[in-house]
Enzyme design. Structure first.
Site, PDB file in Angstrom:
ATOM      1  N   TYR A   1      30.150  11.540 -24.852  1.00 41.48           N
ATOM      2  CA  TYR A   1      30.846  12.436 -25.760  1.00 41.48           C
ATOM      3  C   TYR A   1      32.241  12.729 -25.239  1.00 41.48           C
ATOM      4  O   TYR A   1      32.513  12.624 -24.041  1.00 41.48           O
ATOM      5  CB  TYR A   1      30.060  13.725 -26.041  1.00 41.48           C
TER       6      TYR A   1
ATOM      7  N   SER B   1       0.830  -1.210   0.000  1.00 41.40           N
ATOM      8  CA  SER B   1       0.000   0.000   0.000  1.00 41.40           C
ATOM      9  C   SER B   1       0.867   1.264   0.000  1.00 41.40           C
ATOM     10  O   SER B   1       0.350   2.372  -0.057  1.00 41.40           O
ATOM     11  CB  SER B   1      -0.902   0.005   1.239  1.00 41.40           C
TER      12      SER B   1
ATOM     13  N   ARG C   1      29.733  14.770  -6.406  1.00 42.87           N
ATOM     14  CA  ARG C   1      28.924  15.970  -6.149  1.00 42.87           C
ATOM     15  C   ARG C   1      27.454  15.591  -6.243  1.00 42.87           C
ATOM     16  O   ARG C   1      27.031  15.000  -7.241  1.00 42.87           O
ATOM     17  CB  ARG C   1      29.132  17.030  -7.239  1.00 42.87           C
TER      18      ARG C   1
ATOM     19  N   HIS D   1      24.529   5.571  -4.732  1.00 41.95           N
ATOM     20  CA  HIS D   1      24.523   5.735  -6.187  1.00 41.95           C
ATOM     21  C   HIS D   1      25.886   6.205  -6.719  1.00 41.95           C
ATOM     22  O   HIS D   1      26.437   5.620  -7.651  1.00 41.95           O
ATOM     23  CB  HIS D   1      23.453   6.741  -6.616  1.00 41.95           C
TER      24      HIS D   1
HETATM   25  C1  BG6 Z   1      16.752   7.867  -4.732  1.00 42.61           C
HETATM   26  C2  BG6 Z   1      16.895   8.956  -3.726  1.00 42.61           C
HETATM   27  O1  BG6 Z   1      17.534   6.756  -4.386  1.00 42.61           O
HETATM   28  O2  BG6 Z   1      17.170   8.340  -6.005  1.00 42.61           O
HETATM   29  C3  BG6 Z   1      16.106  10.177  -4.128  1.00 42.61           C
HETATM   30  O3  BG6 Z   1      16.426   8.475  -2.474  1.00 42.61           O
HETATM   31  C4  BG6 Z   1      16.458  10.600  -5.533  1.00 42.61           C
HETATM   32  O4  BG6 Z   1      16.336  11.237  -3.231  1.00 42.61           O
HETATM   33  C5  BG6 Z   1      16.377   9.416  -6.473  1.00 42.61           C
HETATM   34  O5  BG6 Z   1      15.547  11.601  -5.925  1.00 42.61           O
HETATM   35  C6  BG6 Z   1      16.866   9.781  -7.865  1.00 42.61           C
HETATM   36  O6  BG6 Z   1      16.603   8.744  -8.746  1.00 42.61           O
HETATM   37  P1  BG6 Z   1      16.462   9.026 -10.310  1.00 42.61           P
HETATM   38  O7  BG6 Z   1      16.387   7.673 -10.902  1.00 42.61           O
HETATM   39  O8  BG6 Z   1      15.221   9.842 -10.472  1.00 42.61           O
HETATM   40  O9  BG6 Z   1      17.670   9.788 -10.705  1.00 42.61           O
END
Ligand code: BG6
Length: 516
Positions: A402, A40, A358, A264
């Site tokens: 690029y 949900s 960054r 990430h």
């Molecule tokens: C998530 C973060 O992992 O990735 C978010 O918690 C962020 O804060 C998001 O906005 C960004 O993902 P994408 O795929 O939209 O770049």
């Protein structure tokens, strides 16, 4: 898939299906059940159900896949359908397929910490075609507070028999520092084996992030220059043009380093910095990533600039509000919404090369990219007119690769001029629809491929690198530098990047060259 072959949608997906499951698809004809815990919630509604629908619609899931939602709220499949539909991009042609998809769905409500609820869930799973032999995929789309209960209850009550496999998909946050993450890992590894655990970092499902390995190891030209002798600086960027609107509560507790940088961006760093794996097997790849992480020392506070956005009085309704004006954010919060950090990989290939990470919210644009800036051309004969080469992998939006390079100014001139060698996906791969990151990753779970998932030792190393900094920020109450909503972020961050050797001349701007 080549852009020159305009295949129909069903041909494209037919080919892909063969690649995924092999020619003999009957091997996969046994049943699968995809169980969404937290059905949900926001993640389920906006990402998981829509992704399952797209995969189903395109015929990419194994035949006989059933979907079961589980959450506390008393809901029906109809309720789920109406809450997810706005995110499912349904077209007029989808009517029948959509009905079939929802016929394969069921929903159960129960408590996350209640054995009986999970017994009921298991009875329901047993009642579906395939019963005890069905393969089960459990997606934990849940807040961390209920992880322990749910995972224990799955293990105790809901595992498929020895004939069907079980896979558990988990989402960040995987803890909030080294210790809490280790506790969670210990808990999960007590219940499940590592090959049953799929830790999602959805950046690993993005086209251009996956392309880094092919680009690096499938070409002759990049290998010899991919090192400290030729690369002056690596910059990995994540920018979003909006603030935390609506999810300040979650974000305020975590901050941009835990939200984006520690996962990430660090994952991308690994793919940029790692050596060539022995093969493309998931463990060979992840072994190399772990080796890179082990060569990175904990980030020092002196190598970091933190920022927090403030409202822009001249902006629109949203950008007038600063981070602290978000009602879901704690009063006077010091949580950073922006961070630039410099990391070093202490190994033979990269010693001394700054890797700049960054990331920030409420900045001037949406962009994620990898940028390698090469060293100056030695023995210049063009009167210092040559700018440094850069290789840019643009992750999003507008996927592209690029190379910024010098060319002779066309015509009667003999002076160098900046230009680019450009591979813009929109123009080169016109007929190719790039799947969403979640589509690829969920398919990988069906196929049992863990290459694009985070292994527990990667996770531990990632937390080791950032935990001392995170603790220091919190214990010392480090004040983030204010920056205006919609700006580039604090100027101190640009100064830091410059101080470690990145040259920004401002003379070149990549314009999407093939705009129709
Ligand atoms: C998530 C973060 O992992 O990735 C978010 O918690 C962020 O804060 C998001 O906005 C960004 O993902 P994408 O795929 O939209 O770049």
């Amino acid at each position: 898939m080549s852009s020159s072959l305009p295949l129909t949608r069903s041909e494209v997906f037919g080919q892909l299906r063969k690649e995924l499951y092999g020619e003999n698809q009957s091997r996969q004809s046994n049943t699968h059940t995809f169980i969404i815990l937290g059905a949900s919630g926001d993640l389920a509604r906006t990402k998981i159900y829509p992704t399952l629908w797209w995969l189903f619609r395109d015929g990419l899931l194994p035949g006989n896949t059933h979907f079961v939602g589980f959450a506390r709220s008393k809901l029906t499949v109809e309720d789920i359908k109406s809450s997810c539909q706005p995110y499912m991009k349904v077209t007029d042609d989808d009517g029948e397929c959509l009905s079939t998809f929802f016929r394969m769905n069921s929903y159960l409500s129960g408590s996350y910490d209640d054995d009986d609820s999970f017994d009921r869930l298991n009875s329901h799973l047993l009642s579906l075609p395939g019963g005890p032999d069905s393969n089960r995929l459990f997606y934990l789309a849940l807040p961390p507070s209920v992880y322990q209960h749910v995972s224990t209850n799955i293990r105790n009550h809901c595992m498929s028999s020895s004939r069907g496999w079980n896979r558990i998909i988990v989402e960040k946050p995987f803890g909030r520092d080294l210790q809490s993450s280790q506790e969670l890992s210990a808990h999960l590894s007590y219940l499940f084996t590592e090959d049953q655990l799929y830790r999602i970092d959805h950046y690993l499902g993005k086209e251009m992030v996956q392309n880094l390995m092919v680009l690096r190891f499938g070409n002759r030209i990049f290998g010899p220059i991919w090192n400290r002798d030729n690369v002056a600086c690596v910059v990995l960027t994540f920018k979003e043009p909006f603030g935390t609107q609506g999810r300040g509560g979650y974000f305020d507790d975590f901050g941009i380093i835990r939200d984006v940088m520690q996962n990430h961006l660090l994952q991308i760093l690994c793919l940029v910095a790692m050596d060539k794996p022995a093969s493309t097997s998931p463990d060979d790849v992840r072994d190399e990533k772990v080796k890179v992480l082990k060569c990175i020392s904990p980030v020092a506070a002196s190598d970091v600039v933190l920022g927090q956005y403030v409202g822009n009085p001249e902006g629109d309704k949203d950008s007038k509000l600063g981070y602290r004006d978000d009602p879901t954010v704690q009063k006077g919060s010091l949580t950073p919404t922006f961070a630039t950090a410099v990391l070093y990989v202490h190994n033979e290939r990269w010693d001394g090369v700054p890797f700049v990470l960054r990331c920030g919210k409420a900045l001037n644009e949406r962009k994620a990219e990898v940028r390698l800036q090469f060293t100056d051309v030695p023995g210049d004969i063009f009167g210092n007119m040559c700018q440094r080469n850069e290789l840019v992998v643009r992750v999003q939006p507008d996927e592209a690769i690029y190379i910024k390079m010098m060319t002779k100014r066309p015509g009667v001139y003999f002076s160098p001029e900046e230009t680019e060698l450009d591979l813009t996906y929109k123009s080169r791969y016109k007929n190719v629809k790039l799947p969403d990151a979640y589509e690829r990753l969920i398919l990988d779970v069906f196929c049992g491929n863990q290459m694009h998932f985070v292994r527990s030792d990667e996770l531990r190393e990632a937390w080791r690198i950032f935990t001392p900094l995170l603790h220091q920020i919190e214990e010392d109450g480090i004040e983030p530098v204010p920056y205006t909503y919609g700006s580039r972020g604090p100027k101190e961050a640009d100064e830091l990047v410059k101080s470690v050797g990145f040259c920004y001349e401002g003379t070149y701007k990549w314009a999407q060259p093939h705009n129709a």
